[in-house]
Design a protein around this motif. Structure first.
Motif, short mmCIF file in Angstrom:
data_model
loop_
_atom_site.label_atom_id
_atom_site.label_comp_id
_atom_site.label_asym_id
_atom_site.label_seq_id
_atom_site.Cartn_x
_atom_site.Cartn_y
_atom_site.Cartn_z
N GLU A 176 0.83 -1.21 0.00
CA GLU A 176 0.00 0.00 0.00
C GLU A 176 0.86 1.26 0.00
OE1 GLU A 176 -2.74 0.14 3.25
OE2 GLU A 176 -3.63 2.05 2.62
N ASN A 177 1.94 1.25 0.78
CA ASN A 177 2.76 2.45 0.91
C ASN A 177 4.27 2.21 0.80
OD1 ASN A 177 0.70 4.46 1.42
ND2 ASN A 177 0.32 3.39 3.35
N LYS B 233 6.34 3.66 -2.11
CA LYS B 233 6.21 5.05 -2.54
C LYS B 233 7.57 5.73 -2.44
CE LYS B 233 1.38 5.29 -1.83
NZ LYS B 233 0.28 5.39 -0.87
N HIS C 197 3.68 -0.65 -6.66
CA HIS C 197 3.00 0.65 -6.62
C HIS C 197 3.83 1.57 -5.76
CE1 HIS C 197 -0.34 3.54 -6.10
NE2 HIS C 197 0.02 3.60 -4.83
N GLU D 206 -1.36 8.82 -11.11
CA GLU D 206 -2.16 10.06 -11.02
C GLU D 206 -1.47 11.26 -11.69
OE1 GLU D 206 -2.97 10.41 -6.82
OE2 GLU D 206 -3.89 8.44 -6.75
N GLU E 264 -7.59 -0.06 -7.38
CA GLU E 264 -7.60 0.38 -5.98
C GLU E 264 -9.04 0.44 -5.46
OE1 GLU E 264 -5.33 3.92 -5.15
OE2 GLU E 264 -3.69 3.33 -6.47
O1 G3I Z 1 3.69 5.41 8.99
C1 G3I Z 1 3.23 6.59 9.66
C2 G3I Z 1 3.14 6.34 11.13
O2 G3I Z 1 4.43 6.10 11.62
C3 G3I Z 1 2.50 7.56 11.81
O3 G3I Z 1 2.30 7.29 13.15
C4 G3I Z 1 1.14 7.89 11.17
C5 G3I Z 1 0.50 9.15 11.74
O4 G3I Z 1 -0.52 9.62 10.90
O5 G3I Z 1 1.34 8.09 9.81
C6 G3I Z 1 1.85 6.93 9.15
O6 G3I Z 1 1.97 7.17 7.79
C7 G3I Z 1 0.76 7.25 7.06
C8 G3I Z 1 0.75 6.13 6.02
O7 G3I Z 1 -0.41 6.24 5.22
C9 G3I Z 1 0.77 4.74 6.64
O8 G3I Z 1 -0.40 4.51 7.38
C10 G3I Z 1 0.68 8.60 6.39
O9 G3I Z 1 0.54 9.61 7.37
C11 G3I Z 1 -0.51 8.64 5.46
O10 G3I Z 1 -0.49 9.85 4.72
C12 G3I Z 1 -0.42 7.46 4.50
O11 G3I Z 1 -1.59 7.50 3.68
C13 G3I Z 1 -1.54 6.70 2.51
C14 G3I Z 1 -1.78 7.63 1.31
O12 G3I Z 1 -1.90 6.86 0.12
C15 G3I Z 1 -0.62 8.60 1.11
O13 G3I Z 1 0.57 7.92 0.85
C16 G3I Z 1 -2.63 5.65 2.60
O14 G3I Z 1 -2.28 4.71 3.63
C17 G3I Z 1 -2.77 4.93 1.27
O15 G3I Z 1 -3.88 4.06 1.31
C18 G3I Z 1 -2.98 5.95 0.18
O16 G3I Z 1 -3.05 5.23 -1.06
C19 G3I Z 1 -3.32 6.01 -2.23
C20 G3I Z 1 -2.60 5.35 -3.39
O17 G3I Z 1 -1.22 5.23 -3.10
C21 G3I Z 1 -2.81 6.14 -4.69
N1 G3I Z 1 -4.22 6.32 -4.95
C22 G3I Z 1 -5.01 6.89 -3.86
C23 G3I Z 1 -4.82 6.06 -2.59
C24 G3I Z 1 -5.69 6.57 -1.46
O18 G3I Z 1 -5.31 7.89 -1.09
#
Ligand code: G3I
Length: 339
Positions: free
Chosen positions: A51-52, A55, A88, A138, A249
């Motif tokens: 998922e992440n 990136k 991804h 995107e 997704e």
């Molecule tokens: O890992 C840190 C953690 O250490 C911390 O405590 C926490 C506090 O908020 O944040 C954690 O990181 C987060 C990460 O997800 C893991 O959970 C980030 O803040 C958060 O921004 C991140 O969000 C991800 C987002 O993309 C941005 O990268 C989502 O999980 C993920 O589902 C989302 O996926 C995207 C696709 O890549 C592209 N298409 C849209 C899709 C949904 O937005």
């Protein structure tokens, strides 16, 4: 939505129904999934994607430096369960590597693509079993053809074509994908995106860029329902350009749905069914991937995703029980034509 005809076959995993139609089923997964989530993904899916962990911002804190451990874990997990691995993503304006702007800014096209190409090659070569890569994520705009962000705004479609070429040379056997959001709905922004994506695909074809697949994310939305006629027409045009389509997704933002959990689950299931039944009519659709197959680990229901504590976007609930959405997806898959 018809009642499920899978009552007698309740426990056939989704991947089996998918296989019978030539459609691969997958899910995004976190680097350290709960045991039950990992078990569901292994049971229901043929493919997974981190998922992440891949990136660029997460992976490469400094130019030439990498934090591989999270992606390595997922890669090993996929191998241990016999699942295919999808990468991804290699390029995303929202999560660029922190060194990118400084390193690429002010450079010539040749220098900039060399620098980013090195990063892309390092990542792709580390995961040689990947069956496919979201080379760019995107990138298409709503007003302009591409998003108005650096380095797309500076180098345009030539950059897109060059990164695809570099991905092909690093991973000659992997399917190369451009993965796009907001293509499903009836609102004017989705219509503009669909038009711009088709223009981009044509321009890439003119440049002989190696592209195999359009990823259609399918983050469905209670407030912006899918326009199934528009989706079918759009898929027809993508197929005519010789590309496959991955639904890449899938989930449902259920924020605006009313009622108790069961009533809202019913509406969520309806959206999955409506979208999939229409989308799977296109034989170009070869993959259906959920962006977190359980509510327990889906971005809309956890963390900052939707800020909505009751969100139930996925196929399994937080206790890992199947929801109506699961049966709706199975029904849509089972009525899809073979490909
Ligand atoms: O890992 C840190 C953690 O250490 C911390 O405590 C926490 C506090 O908020 O944040 C954690 O990181 C987060 C990460 O997800 C893991 O959970 C980030 O803040 C958060 O921004 C991140 O969000 C991800 C987002 O993309 C941005 O990268 C989502 O999980 C993920 O589902 C989302 O996926 C995207 C696709 O890549 C592209 N298409 C849209 C899709 C949904 O937005």
């Amino acid at each position: 939505m018809p009642k499920s005809s899978f009552a007698n076959d309740e426990h056939a995993p989704l991947k089996e129904v998918g296989r019978s139609k030539g459609i691969r089923i997958g899910s995004a997964i976190r680097a350290r999934p709960a045991r039950d989530v990992a078990a569901i993904v292994a049971r229901e899916c043929d493919l997974l994607t981190p998922e992440n962990a891949l990136k660029p911002a997460h992976l490469s804190p400094a130019r030439g430096k990498y934090r591989w451990s999270d992606a390595d874990r997922t890669y090993k997990f996929a191998k241990s369960k016999g699942l295919a691995f999808h990468g991804h993503t290699l390029f995303w304006y929202k999560r660029p590597p922190p060194w990118a702007e400084e390193t690429l800014g002010g450079r010539s096209f040749a220098d900039a693509t060399e620098v980013y190409g090195d990063f892309l090659r390092d990542v792709v070569e580390r995961y040689p079993r990947a069956v496919s890569w979201d080379v760019l994520n995107e990138i298409t705009g709503t007003n302009g053809l591409l998003r108005d962000v650096f380095p797309l705004s500076t180098f345009g479609v030539d950059l897109v074509a060059e990164l695809l070429r570099r991905a092909r040379s690093a991973a000659p056997d992997a399917a190369l994908v451009i993965n796009e959001n907001d293509l499903e709905c009836g609102a004017s922004d989705c219509a503009a995106k669909r038009r711009n994506v088709l223009t981009l695909l044509r321009q890439l074809k003119e440049r002989d860029a190696p592209l195999d697949v359009l990823g259609v994310q399918g983050h469905l939305n209670s407030s912006k329902p899918p326009d199934t006629d528009a989706v079918q027409a759009f898929f027809g045009e993508v197929e005519a350009l010789g590309l496959d389509i991955y639904l890449s997704e899938l989930d449902v933002r259920d924020r605006e749905f009313d009622g108790d959990d069961l009533a809202r689950d019913d509406q969520v299931a309806g959206l999955y069914w409506t979208f999939l039944t229409a989308a799977l009519q296109s034989r170009a659709v070869k993959r259906v991937v959920f962006w977190g197959i359980t509510d327990a680990e889906n971005w809309l229901a956890t963390g900052k995703g939707d800020g909505h504590t009751r969100a139930r976007p996925a196929l399994f609930d937080r206790s890992f029980d199947r929801k109506q959405a699961y049966y709706a997806v199975k029904e849509a898959l089972s009525s899809a034509p073979e490909r």
